[in-house]
Design a protein around this motif. Structure first.
Motif, mmCIF file in Angstrom:
data_model
loop_
_atom_site.group_PDB
_atom_site.id
_atom_site.type_symbol
_atom_site.label_atom_id
_atom_site.label_comp_id
_atom_site.label_asym_id
_atom_site.label_seq_id
_atom_site.Cartn_x
_atom_site.Cartn_y
_atom_site.Cartn_z
ATOM 1 N N ALA A 174 1.138 -0.891 0.106
ATOM 2 C CA ALA A 174 -0.202 0.258 -0.031
ATOM 3 C C ALA A 174 1.080 1.026 -0.157
ATOM 4 C CB ALA A 174 -1.235 -0.348 1.417
ATOM 5 N N PHE A 175 0.412 2.017 -0.489
ATOM 6 C CA PHE A 175 0.769 3.326 -0.489
ATOM 7 C C PHE A 175 0.050 4.603 -1.111
ATOM 8 C CE2 PHE A 175 2.080 1.790 -4.395
ATOM 9 C CZ PHE A 175 1.518 2.504 -5.561
ATOM 10 N N PRO A 176 0.583 5.801 -0.652
ATOM 11 C CA PRO A 176 -0.781 6.872 -0.193
ATOM 12 C C PRO A 176 -0.167 7.544 -2.205
ATOM 13 C CG PRO A 176 1.340 7.434 0.862
ATOM 14 C CD PRO A 176 0.976 6.182 0.627
ATOM 15 N N PRO A 177 -1.883 8.420 -2.570
ATOM 16 C CA PRO A 177 -1.594 8.743 -4.216
ATOM 17 C C PRO A 177 -0.716 10.553 -3.549
ATOM 18 C CG PRO A 177 -3.947 8.159 -3.260
ATOM 19 C CD PRO A 177 -2.929 7.961 -1.887
ATOM 20 N N SER A 178 -0.345 10.504 -2.432
ATOM 21 C CA SER A 178 0.830 11.781 -2.594
ATOM 22 C C SER A 178 2.009 11.218 -2.551
ATOM 23 C CB SER A 178 0.792 11.871 -1.215
ATOM 24 O OG SER A 178 1.238 11.373 -0.463
ATOM 25 N N ALA A 179 2.375 9.323 -2.942
ATOM 26 C CA ALA A 179 3.581 9.304 -2.863
ATOM 27 C C ALA A 179 4.281 8.930 -4.167
ATOM 28 C CB ALA A 179 3.884 7.847 -2.448
ATOM 29 N N VAL A 180 3.025 9.219 -5.301
ATOM 30 C CA VAL A 180 2.696 9.085 -6.924
ATOM 31 C C VAL A 180 3.254 10.254 -7.288
ATOM 32 C CG1 VAL A 180 2.528 7.426 -9.009
ATOM 33 C CG2 VAL A 180 1.885 7.167 -6.056
ATOM 34 N N ALA A 181 5.410 10.127 -7.948
ATOM 35 C CA ALA A 181 5.791 11.558 -8.670
ATOM 36 C C ALA A 181 5.456 11.244 -9.819
ATOM 37 C CB ALA A 181 6.769 11.712 -8.178
ATOM 38 N N GLY A 216 -2.138 1.479 -17.113
ATOM 39 C CA GLY A 216 -0.247 1.369 -17.392
ATOM 40 C C GLY A 216 -0.623 -0.730 -16.516
ATOM 41 N N PRO A 217 0.618 -0.534 -16.363
ATOM 42 C CA PRO A 217 1.606 -1.866 -16.044
ATOM 43 C C PRO A 217 0.172 -2.780 -14.668
ATOM 44 C CG PRO A 217 3.249 -0.990 -16.657
ATOM 45 C CD PRO A 217 1.547 0.231 -16.559
ATOM 46 N N ILE A 218 -0.537 -0.662 -13.900
ATOM 47 C CA ILE A 218 -1.038 -0.877 -12.802
ATOM 48 C C ILE A 218 -2.082 0.157 -12.787
ATOM 49 C CG2 ILE A 218 -0.007 -2.767 -11.277
ATOM 50 C CD1 ILE A 218 1.379 0.101 -9.977
ATOM 51 N N ASP A 219 -2.809 -0.285 -12.363
ATOM 52 C CA ASP A 219 -3.274 1.197 -12.011
ATOM 53 C C ASP A 219 -2.937 1.688 -10.809
ATOM 54 O OD1 ASP A 219 -5.129 0.436 -14.468
ATOM 55 O OD2 ASP A 219 -6.827 -0.100 -13.159
ATOM 56 N N VAL A 220 -3.868 3.692 -10.967
ATOM 57 C CA VAL A 220 -2.807 4.381 -9.430
ATOM 58 C C VAL A 220 -3.931 5.057 -9.776
ATOM 59 C CG1 VAL A 220 -0.568 4.818 -10.712
ATOM 60 C CG2 VAL A 220 -0.552 4.754 -8.495
ATOM 61 N N ALA A 221 -3.347 6.211 -8.220
ATOM 62 C CA ALA A 221 -4.386 7.145 -8.184
ATOM 63 C C ALA A 221 -3.436 7.848 -7.699
ATOM 64 C CB ALA A 221 -4.987 6.709 -7.257
ATOM 65 N N ALA A 222 -2.645 9.119 -8.354
ATOM 66 C CA ALA A 222 -1.434 10.187 -7.938
ATOM 67 C C ALA A 222 -2.233 11.609 -7.189
ATOM 68 C CB ALA A 222 -0.375 9.848 -9.047
ATOM 69 N N ASP A 223 -1.815 11.903 -6.194
ATOM 70 C CA ASP A 223 -2.187 13.431 -5.813
ATOM 71 C C ASP A 223 -1.119 14.485 -5.981
ATOM 72 O OD1 ASP A 223 -4.306 12.832 -4.973
ATOM 73 O OD2 ASP A 223 -4.579 12.877 -3.213
ATOM 74 N N ILE A 224 -1.511 15.775 -6.769
ATOM 75 C CA ILE A 224 -0.474 16.523 -6.913
ATOM 76 C C ILE A 224 -1.153 18.449 -6.878
ATOM 77 C CG2 ILE A 224 0.494 14.965 -8.857
ATOM 78 C CD1 ILE A 224 -0.205 16.685 -10.939
ATOM 79 N N ILE A 225 -0.661 18.898 -6.906
ATOM 80 C CA ILE A 225 -0.640 20.060 -5.936
ATOM 81 C C ILE A 225 -1.638 20.840 -7.826
ATOM 82 C CG2 ILE A 225 -0.041 20.968 -4.272
ATOM 83 C CD1 ILE A 225 2.134 22.104 -5.704
ATOM 84 N N PRO A 285 0.808 10.351 -21.871
ATOM 85 C CA PRO A 285 1.140 9.655 -21.296
ATOM 86 C C PRO A 285 2.719 10.205 -20.644
ATOM 87 C CG PRO A 285 1.605 10.114 -23.394
ATOM 88 C CD PRO A 285 0.489 10.864 -23.556
ATOM 89 N N VAL A 286 2.413 9.639 -19.305
ATOM 90 C CA VAL A 286 3.314 9.735 -18.320
ATOM 91 C C VAL A 286 4.394 8.755 -17.475
ATOM 92 C CG1 VAL A 286 2.080 11.892 -17.397
ATOM 93 C CG2 VAL A 286 1.501 10.422 -16.602
ATOM 94 N N TRP A 287 5.269 9.733 -16.546
ATOM 95 C CA TRP A 287 5.746 8.253 -15.846
ATOM 96 C C TRP A 287 5.868 8.653 -14.537
ATOM 97 C CZ3 TRP A 287 9.054 4.157 -17.835
ATOM 98 C CH2 TRP A 287 9.384 4.073 -19.422
ATOM 99 N N ALA A 288 5.729 7.096 -13.633
ATOM 100 C CA ALA A 288 5.110 7.718 -12.414
ATOM 101 C C ALA A 288 6.274 6.871 -11.459
ATOM 102 C CB ALA A 288 3.676 6.599 -12.128
ATOM 103 N N VAL A 289 5.799 7.383 -11.002
ATOM 104 C CA VAL A 289 7.489 6.595 -10.127
ATOM 105 C C VAL A 289 6.965 6.859 -7.879
ATOM 106 C CG1 VAL A 289 9.747 7.697 -9.384
ATOM 107 C CG2 VAL A 289 9.070 8.126 -11.042
ATOM 108 N N VAL A 290 7.099 5.239 -7.507
ATOM 109 C CA VAL A 290 7.267 5.266 -6.112
ATOM 110 C C VAL A 290 8.184 5.481 -5.527
ATOM 111 C CG1 VAL A 290 5.831 3.972 -4.522
ATOM 112 C CG2 VAL A 290 4.993 5.483 -6.210
ATOM 113 N N GLU A 315 8.360 4.680 0.243
ATOM 114 C CA GLU A 315 6.631 5.304 0.134
ATOM 115 C C GLU A 315 5.834 4.213 0.750
ATOM 116 O OE1 GLU A 315 6.183 8.507 0.567
ATOM 117 O OE2 GLU A 315 7.964 9.268 0.093
ATOM 118 N N THR A 316 6.097 3.111 0.236
ATOM 119 C CA THR A 316 5.693 2.164 0.200
ATOM 120 C C THR A 316 5.054 1.071 1.441
ATOM 121 O OG1 THR A 316 7.223 -0.086 -0.269
ATOM 122 C CG2 THR A 316 5.743 1.421 -2.068
#
Length: 368
Positions: free
Chosen positions: A286-293, A327-336, A350-355, A359-360
């Motif tokens: 598990a990881f929060p959406p805020s952990a996804v850049a 993508g390879p996994i579905d994920v939620a990200a929170d950004i300002i 398209p974007v690149w996601a990083v965790v 943060e997990t």
């Protein structure tokens, strides 16, 4: 008058005031819910639509009979099919606050609250005196002569709560009690409700869709899906280690199940995550959406948890934007919002996601 809880079921005794196993068959759906609530305890029952929350509430209230199992309150059986025990709703020491309050429109606030005590044997003067006392406790003494249409939403909610508590219920049932209120009124009324529930010596069951109501008001959460308990515990336990997708969404976390080998977790869909915790065997990550850049291009340094994704949705979430990605996994990200504007984020982009692994959170999963 309703009987007081038995001496064996008083606050601090450790004996449940409500002791039930609710089994109800309705066509292809079966509710199978073990449920206990101690004196003075507030339990929140949560679950998605169709999970069985309303069925449970109606069964406890005496509006729907059990198919099997049992229902005992303060040491007395109220529903036990095998023993042919069935006590109708009007004879149960239960108070109910409905989502829409269901106040009698032709009665004043005072007479709405007095209705229950009158039904339980008090004369008109005694019932109105008790109703006046409860309205004063709710801060509504000056509104006692008003009819429901003359009350605000928050005032009507407090009248409904006073009406439910005026019969000294051993069990208080709250059915989405704050759902009809606007955001500002809800905030104030939630605080008032918390105060009144803390003073209630009986058992309380709060049925709600709102995780904030549950986290603020309840001592314990019981979460059901498809008629069965999927997770139970206090708020800290539930939020720290969600065990289903519904619970993860409820507490605002991304959740995945996989098989751990040290710090590497192979998810069920074949994607691999590097985590900050070492485990072996079946686990949840598990990881929060805020952990996804998010990045427009693959970031330098190639962090281990980096993958290409596509934006499928953008919604406002508090002061941030909630970005839904596939993508390879579905994920939620929170950004300002400023970051979103800088990246020119739009659905389909398209974007690149990083965790980061740190943060997990990883914890064992029961076999399933």
């Amino acid at each position: 008058m309703t009987a007081d809880p038995t001496p064996q079921a008083t606050a601090g005794s450790g004996v449940p005031l409500l002791d039930a196993h609710l089994v109800v068959d309705r066509g292809a759906f079966r509710l199978d819910l073990p449920l206990t609530i101690n004196p003075g305890e507030v339990v929140a029952l949560l679950g998605p639509n169709g999970a069985g929350k309303t069925t449970a509430l109606r069964t406890l209230a005496g509006l729907l009979p059990l198919s099997a199992g049992h229902l005992a309150l303060a040491g007395r059986e109220f529903d036990h099919p095998n023993r042919r025990v069935w006590i109708p709703a009007e004879q149960r020491p239960i108070g109910v606050v409905f989502q829409d309050y269901l106040l009698f429109p032709h009665l004043t606030a005072l007479d709405n609250v007095a209705f229950g005590p009158r039904r339980h044997g008090l004369n008109r003067h005694q019932a109105r005196q008790r109703a006046g006392d409860w309205l004063a406790r709710m801060g509504l003494a000056e509104h006692s002569r008003r009819k429901p249409r003359q009350l605000s939403g928050g005032q009507a909610q407090r009248v409904a709560l006073a009406r439910a508590l005026a019969v000294d219920p051993a069990l208080l049932l709250l059915d989405e009690p704050l759902a009809a209120l606007d955001a500002r009124t809800r905030l104030d009324t939630r605080a008032q409700l918390q105060h009144h529930l803390a003073e209630h010596p009986g058992a309380t069951l709060l049925v709600t869709h709102d995780p904030l109501d549950a986290l603020v008001l309840a001592d314990r959460l019981v979460i059901i899906e498809h008629g069965r308990v999927v997770q139970e515990g206090n708020a800290a336990t539930i939020t720290a280690q969600p065990r289903t997708d519904y619970v993860a969404r409820l507490v605002g976390l991304n959740l995945y199940r996989g098989h751990a080998d040290g710090y590497a977790v192979l998810l069920t869909d074949g994607f691999r995550l590097t985590t900050g915790d070492q485990h072996d065997g079946d686990v949840f990550v598990a990881f929060p959406p805020s952990a996804v850049a998010l990045y427009p291009d693959r970031p330098d340094g190639s962090p281990r948890n980096t993958w290409p994704a596509t934006i499928t949705g953008i919604q406002r979430h508090g002061d941030n934007l909630r970005i839904q990605l596939t993508g390879p996994i579905d994920v939620a990200a929170d950004i300002i919002p400023l970051a979103a504007a800088h990246l020119h984020l739009t659905p389909g982009q398209p974007v690149w996601a990083v965790v980061k692994a740190t943060e997990t959170r990883t914890y064992p999963a029961a076999p399933g």
